[in-house]
Design a protein around this motif. Structure first.
Motif, mmCIF file in Angstrom:
data_model
loop_
_atom_site.group_PDB
_atom_site.id
_atom_site.type_symbol
_atom_site.label_atom_id
_atom_site.label_comp_id
_atom_site.label_asym_id
_atom_site.label_seq_id
_atom_site.Cartn_x
_atom_site.Cartn_y
_atom_site.Cartn_z
ATOM 1 N N GLY A 29 0.698 -1.400 0.119
ATOM 2 C CA GLY A 29 0.063 0.109 -0.051
ATOM 3 C C GLY A 29 0.672 1.394 -0.003
ATOM 4 O O GLY A 29 0.750 2.129 -0.970
ATOM 5 N N GLY A 30 1.737 1.534 0.885
ATOM 6 C CA GLY A 30 2.586 2.497 0.873
ATOM 7 C C GLY A 30 3.732 2.541 -0.115
ATOM 8 O O GLY A 30 4.462 3.713 -0.170
ATOM 9 N N SER A 31 3.946 1.471 -0.747
ATOM 10 C CA SER A 31 4.875 1.659 -1.806
ATOM 11 C C SER A 31 4.292 1.877 -2.987
ATOM 12 O O SER A 31 4.541 2.827 -3.753
ATOM 13 N N LEU A 32 2.896 1.602 -3.378
ATOM 14 C CA LEU A 32 2.045 2.030 -4.495
ATOM 15 C C LEU A 32 2.015 3.545 -4.590
ATOM 16 O O LEU A 32 1.969 3.939 -5.670
ATOM 17 N N SER A 33 1.849 3.708 -3.189
ATOM 18 C CA SER A 33 1.328 5.533 -3.153
ATOM 19 C C SER A 33 2.464 6.356 -3.423
ATOM 20 O O SER A 33 2.260 7.592 -3.761
ATOM 21 N N LEU A 34 3.754 5.852 -3.519
ATOM 22 C CA LEU A 34 5.019 6.576 -3.749
ATOM 23 C C LEU A 34 5.514 6.611 -5.199
ATOM 24 O O LEU A 34 6.314 7.466 -5.691
ATOM 25 N N ALA A 35 4.575 6.001 -6.129
ATOM 26 C CA ALA A 35 5.292 5.788 -7.408
ATOM 27 C C ALA A 35 5.693 7.115 -8.262
ATOM 28 O O ALA A 35 6.582 7.524 -8.736
ATOM 29 N N GLU A 36 4.680 7.894 -8.332
ATOM 30 C CA GLU A 36 4.766 9.146 -9.010
ATOM 31 C C GLU A 36 5.919 10.017 -8.204
ATOM 32 O O GLU A 36 6.656 10.595 -8.698
ATOM 33 N N ILE A 37 5.805 10.242 -6.909
ATOM 34 C CA ILE A 37 6.705 10.968 -6.205
ATOM 35 C C ILE A 37 8.307 10.552 -6.533
ATOM 36 O O ILE A 37 9.178 11.613 -7.066
ATOM 37 N N LEU A 38 8.456 9.335 -6.328
ATOM 38 C CA LEU A 38 9.780 8.805 -6.500
ATOM 39 C C LEU A 38 10.200 9.092 -8.032
ATOM 40 O O LEU A 38 11.454 9.344 -8.322
ATOM 41 N N THR A 39 9.216 8.666 -8.995
ATOM 42 C CA THR A 39 9.573 8.936 -10.442
ATOM 43 C C THR A 39 9.978 10.300 -10.826
ATOM 44 O O THR A 39 10.851 10.452 -11.468
ATOM 45 N N VAL A 40 9.251 11.425 -10.187
ATOM 46 C CA VAL A 40 9.693 12.772 -10.645
ATOM 47 C C VAL A 40 11.019 13.106 -9.693
ATOM 48 O O VAL A 40 12.091 13.573 -10.327
ATOM 49 N N LEU A 41 11.291 12.440 -8.781
ATOM 50 C CA LEU A 41 12.421 12.988 -7.824
ATOM 51 C C LEU A 41 13.739 12.261 -8.582
ATOM 52 O O LEU A 41 14.575 13.092 -8.820
ATOM 53 N N TYR A 42 13.612 11.158 -9.057
ATOM 54 C CA TYR A 42 14.979 10.447 -9.628
ATOM 55 C C TYR A 42 15.089 10.645 -11.255
ATOM 56 O O TYR A 42 16.022 10.710 -11.812
ATOM 57 N N ALA A 43 13.791 11.112 -11.815
ATOM 58 C CA ALA A 43 14.166 11.702 -13.269
ATOM 59 C C ALA A 43 14.333 13.110 -13.389
ATOM 60 O O ALA A 43 15.092 13.333 -14.015
ATOM 61 N N GLU A 44 13.927 13.834 -12.432
ATOM 62 C CA GLU A 44 13.980 15.398 -12.883
ATOM 63 C C GLU A 44 14.734 16.237 -11.730
ATOM 64 O O GLU A 44 14.902 17.234 -11.737
ATOM 65 N N VAL A 45 14.638 15.723 -10.490
ATOM 66 C CA VAL A 45 14.780 16.570 -9.395
ATOM 67 C C VAL A 45 16.493 16.247 -8.763
ATOM 68 O O VAL A 45 17.252 17.080 -8.453
ATOM 69 N N ALA A 201 8.329 26.263 5.334
ATOM 70 C CA ALA A 201 7.667 26.691 4.196
ATOM 71 C C ALA A 201 6.853 25.347 3.758
ATOM 72 O O ALA A 201 7.508 24.081 3.973
ATOM 73 N N VAL A 202 5.523 25.591 3.316
ATOM 74 C CA VAL A 202 4.785 24.389 3.121
ATOM 75 C C VAL A 202 4.016 24.561 1.572
ATOM 76 O O VAL A 202 3.762 25.606 1.358
ATOM 77 N N ALA A 203 4.150 23.353 0.884
ATOM 78 C CA ALA A 203 3.612 23.149 -0.337
ATOM 79 C C ALA A 203 2.613 21.985 -0.331
ATOM 80 O O ALA A 203 2.964 20.943 0.334
ATOM 81 N N GLU A 204 1.540 22.056 -0.726
ATOM 82 C CA GLU A 204 0.689 20.925 -0.659
ATOM 83 C C GLU A 204 0.375 20.308 -2.036
ATOM 84 O O GLU A 204 0.063 21.345 -2.910
ATOM 85 N N VAL A 205 0.501 19.177 -2.573
ATOM 86 C CA VAL A 205 0.251 18.939 -4.001
ATOM 87 C C VAL A 205 -0.593 17.450 -3.930
ATOM 88 O O VAL A 205 -0.373 16.697 -3.060
ATOM 89 N N ASP A 206 -1.067 17.307 -5.328
ATOM 90 C CA ASP A 206 -1.863 16.058 -5.292
ATOM 91 C C ASP A 206 -0.537 14.999 -5.747
ATOM 92 O O ASP A 206 0.137 15.244 -6.718
ATOM 93 N N GLY A 207 -0.257 14.228 -4.806
ATOM 94 C CA GLY A 207 0.903 13.324 -5.042
ATOM 95 C C GLY A 207 1.144 12.239 -6.198
ATOM 96 O O GLY A 207 1.856 11.346 -6.455
ATOM 97 N N LEU A 210 1.675 14.341 -11.951
ATOM 98 C CA LEU A 210 3.020 14.231 -12.309
ATOM 99 C C LEU A 210 3.314 15.923 -12.793
ATOM 100 O O LEU A 210 4.638 16.292 -12.212
ATOM 101 N N SER A 211 2.458 16.491 -13.304
ATOM 102 C CA SER A 211 2.767 17.805 -13.733
ATOM 103 C C SER A 211 3.004 18.948 -12.426
ATOM 104 O O SER A 211 3.635 19.512 -12.469
ATOM 105 N N ALA A 212 1.967 18.389 -11.525
ATOM 106 C CA ALA A 212 1.946 19.142 -10.262
ATOM 107 C C ALA A 212 3.211 18.858 -9.502
ATOM 108 O O ALA A 212 3.830 20.047 -8.750
ATOM 109 N N LEU A 213 3.692 17.763 -9.505
ATOM 110 C CA LEU A 213 5.007 17.406 -8.481
ATOM 111 C C LEU A 213 6.152 17.870 -9.332
ATOM 112 O O LEU A 213 6.940 18.496 -8.668
#
Length: 272
Positions: A29-45, A201-207, A210-213
């Motif tokens: 459950g907690g792995s599947l919820s991370l897919a987009e976050i980790l993808t953007v971090l490692y691909a672009e950040v 500082a706080v930012a809130e986003v739909d995790g 992908l575009s919002a991340l």
């Protein structure tokens, strides 16, 4: 570019499910919820490279919710740190891919899994970088249930005091933990205000957006010189209807039949 990221996130979920068939299962459950976050971090950040994973000026990433190691391993395989074939050894005796990540795995900075310590590690890295004049950032990914640990808030208070603007915390706000709804165990809301009270500082986003991340991470660091927390609103078990929003998805050992059901659900929503 977003289509390419969506494909990467899909492959991360596919590999997470495969690791869930290991004899010990996985924290799906907690792995599947991370897919987009980790993808953007490692691909672009993150400024990290599989060609030189120990470069002294690399960004540091800490998976504080270490039980979601399957998502991290899948992401590391997607980005060249691991041979994807090694994922078949997940949680098996003698392998490198333990149920909680260890430093023997390329791309893993700290062993984690005892919840509540990752933010302290990240704050220490960020402060050390400032003291030594290194231009690097520390990213720490926490679970929301983990925020019930007092040590998280000690680290948050210290980081705010020292104005560590090279420290970024990301909260996987899927609102579920092993006991159920996080708010039933120890209410976290108003979560954003809590972080602000400690000088963040706080930012809130739909995790899962992908575009919002990309936009949120692209706006870092905070121009006001503060550490930043990104509260990423997610769904536990995202992408697999069988597990979405379900407490039962916290830790699962997938039988061959259950694996096929979960995989069919994932494939039904595959990006086209």
């Amino acid at each position: 570019m977003t289509d390419e990221l969506a494909e990467k996130a899909y492959r991360v979920r596919e590999r997470v499910l495969r690791m869930g068939t290991s004899p010990h299962g996985a924290h799906l459950g907690g792995s599947l919820s991370l897919a987009e976050i980790l993808t953007v971090l490692y691909a672009e950040v993150l400024r990290v490279s599989p060609a030189d994973p120990q470069h002294p000026d690399r960004d540091r990433f800490v998976l504080s919710k270490g039980h979601a190691s399957a998502a991290l391993y899948a992401t590391l395989a997607e980005h060249g740190f691991l041979d994807p074939a090694e994922l078949e050894t997940y949680a098996l005796p003698g392998g490198r891919l333990a149920g909680h990540p260890l430093r023997r795995v390329p791309g893993v900075e700290f062993p984690t899994g005892s919840l509540g310590h990752g933010l302290s590690l990240g704050a220490g890295v960020a402060l050390a970088a400032r003291c030594t004049g290194r231009d690097l950032r520390a990213f720490v990914l926490l679970g929301d249930g983990e925020l019930q640990e007092g040590s998280v808030w000690e680290a948050a208070m210290s980081a705010g005091h020292h104005r560590l603007n090279n420290l970024i915390a990301i909260v996987d706000r899927n609102k579920l933990q092993i006991t159920g709804d996080t708010e039933d165990t120890l209410a976290l809301e108003p979560l954003a205000d809590r972080w602000r009270a400690f000088g963040w500082a706080v930012a809130e986003v739909d995790g899962h957006d992908l575009s919002a991340l990309r936009e949120t991470f692209g706006a870092l660091p905070d121009p006001g010189g503060r550490p930043t927390v990104v509260i990423a609103h997610t769904v536990k078990g995202r992408g697999v209807p069988l597990f979405e929003g379900q407490k039962k998805a916290h830790a699962v050992q997938l039988s061959p039949r259950l694996y096929q059901r979960a995989l069919a659900g994932l494939r039904a929503g595959k990006p086209t």
